[in-house]
Design a protein around this motif. Structure first.
Motif, PDB file in Angstrom:
ATOM      1  N   PHE A 111       0.902  -1.248  -0.095  1.00  0.00           N
ATOM      2  CA  PHE A 111      -0.001   0.072  -0.057  1.00  0.00           C
ATOM      3  C   PHE A 111       0.890   1.285   0.029  1.00  0.00           C
ATOM      4  CE2 PHE A 111      -2.392   3.201   2.371  1.00  0.00           C
ATOM      5  CZ  PHE A 111      -3.467   3.288   1.434  1.00  0.00           C
ATOM      6  N   ARG A 112       0.692   1.926  -1.057  1.00  0.00           N
ATOM      7  CA  ARG A 112       1.313   3.395  -1.236  1.00  0.00           C
ATOM      8  C   ARG A 112       3.141   3.186  -0.921  1.00  0.00           C
ATOM      9  NH1 ARG A 112      -2.557   7.265   2.669  1.00  0.00           N
ATOM     10  NH2 ARG A 112      -4.370   7.003   1.040  1.00  0.00           N
ATOM     11  N   VAL A 137      -6.570  -3.038   4.665  1.00  0.00           N
ATOM     12  CA  VAL A 137      -6.117  -1.550   4.179  1.00  0.00           C
ATOM     13  C   VAL A 137      -7.087  -0.796   3.132  1.00  0.00           C
ATOM     14  CG1 VAL A 137      -4.396  -0.268   3.684  1.00  0.00           C
ATOM     15  CG2 VAL A 137      -4.034  -2.306   5.045  1.00  0.00           C
ATOM     16  N   THR A 138      -7.711   0.510   3.492  1.00  0.00           N
ATOM     17  CA  THR A 138      -8.333   1.352   2.700  1.00  0.00           C
ATOM     18  C   THR A 138      -7.503   2.609   2.629  1.00  0.00           C
ATOM     19  OG1 THR A 138      -9.716   2.296   3.927  1.00  0.00           O
ATOM     20  CG2 THR A 138     -10.508   0.228   3.105  1.00  0.00           C
ATOM     21  N   ASP A 139      -7.803   3.558   1.709  1.00  0.00           N
ATOM     22  CA  ASP A 139      -7.441   4.824   1.693  1.00  0.00           C
ATOM     23  C   ASP A 139      -7.716   5.617   2.945  1.00  0.00           C
ATOM     24  OD1 ASP A 139      -6.322   4.761  -1.064  1.00  0.00           O
ATOM     25  OD2 ASP A 139      -7.977   5.389  -1.794  1.00  0.00           O
ATOM     26  N   ASP A 140      -8.453   5.259   3.663  1.00  0.00           N
ATOM     27  CA  ASP A 140      -8.774   5.728   4.824  1.00  0.00           C
ATOM     28  C   ASP A 140      -8.280   5.346   6.418  1.00  0.00           C
ATOM     29  OD1 ASP A 140     -10.119   8.080   3.525  1.00  0.00           O
ATOM     30  OD2 ASP A 140     -12.021   6.855   3.211  1.00  0.00           O
ATOM     31  N   LYS A 161      -6.070   5.175  11.525  1.00  0.00           N
ATOM     32  CA  LYS A 161      -6.359   6.076  10.339  1.00  0.00           C
ATOM     33  C   LYS A 161      -4.918   6.056   9.467  1.00  0.00           C
ATOM     34  CE  LYS A 161      -8.208   9.799   8.466  1.00  0.00           C
ATOM     35  NZ  LYS A 161      -9.077   9.505   7.301  1.00  0.00           N
ATOM     36  N   THR A 162      -5.211   6.163   8.118  1.00  0.00           N
ATOM     37  CA  THR A 162      -4.303   5.859   7.387  1.00  0.00           C
ATOM     38  C   THR A 162      -3.384   7.259   6.968  1.00  0.00           C
ATOM     39  OG1 THR A 162      -5.431   5.962   5.358  1.00  0.00           O
ATOM     40  CG2 THR A 162      -4.748   3.936   5.899  1.00  0.00           C
TER      41      THR A 162
END
Length: 93
Positions: free
Chosen positions: A35-36, A75-78, A92-93
Motif C-alpha cells: 500500500f502506497r 487496508v483502505t485509503d482511509d 487512520k491511514t
C-alpha cells in the motif's frame, strides 16, 4: 515474498536475485499488503504491525497492538483494520 523463516524478501521477477531481506520477530503467517509504496505485515507472536519500505526494506513505522494480531490487515485509503484476539483495532491511514 513472506516466509516462515521470519524474513520478508524482495526478489527479482525470476526469483534469482534477492534485493533485500528483513527479519521480523516471528514467523510471517499471512500474505503482506502492499500500500502506497510500503509493505504492511505482522509476525506471529509479536503483536506489532510493520510498515516496510518496498524499495529498500527499511522499517518505516511500527504499531504495537495490545493483543495478538490474528489475520491479515484490511487496508483502505482511509483506515487500517486489525483483527486481534479480543476484537478489532482501527487506525487512520
Amino acid at each position: 515474498l513472506a516466509s516462515n523463516d521470519n524474513f520478508i524478501y524482495s526478489l527479482s521477477a525470476d526469483g534469482r536475485k534477492i534485493f533485500w531481506k528483513k527479519r521480523l520477530a516471528g514467523r510471517i503467517t499471512s500474505e503482506p499488503v502492499i500500500f502506497r509504496g510500503a509493505i504492511i505485515t505482522y509476525s506471529q507472536g509479536d503483536n506489532s504491525l510493520y510498515f516496510i519500505d518496498f524499495e529498500n526494506g527499511k522499517v518505516l513505522n511500527r504499531i504495537a497492538a495490545e493483543r495478538e494480531i490474528i489475520s491479515k490487515p484490511f487496508v483502505t485509503d482511509d483506515f487500517i483494520v486489525l483483527q486481534t484476539s479480543v476484537g478489532f483495532s482501527f487506525y487512520k491511514t
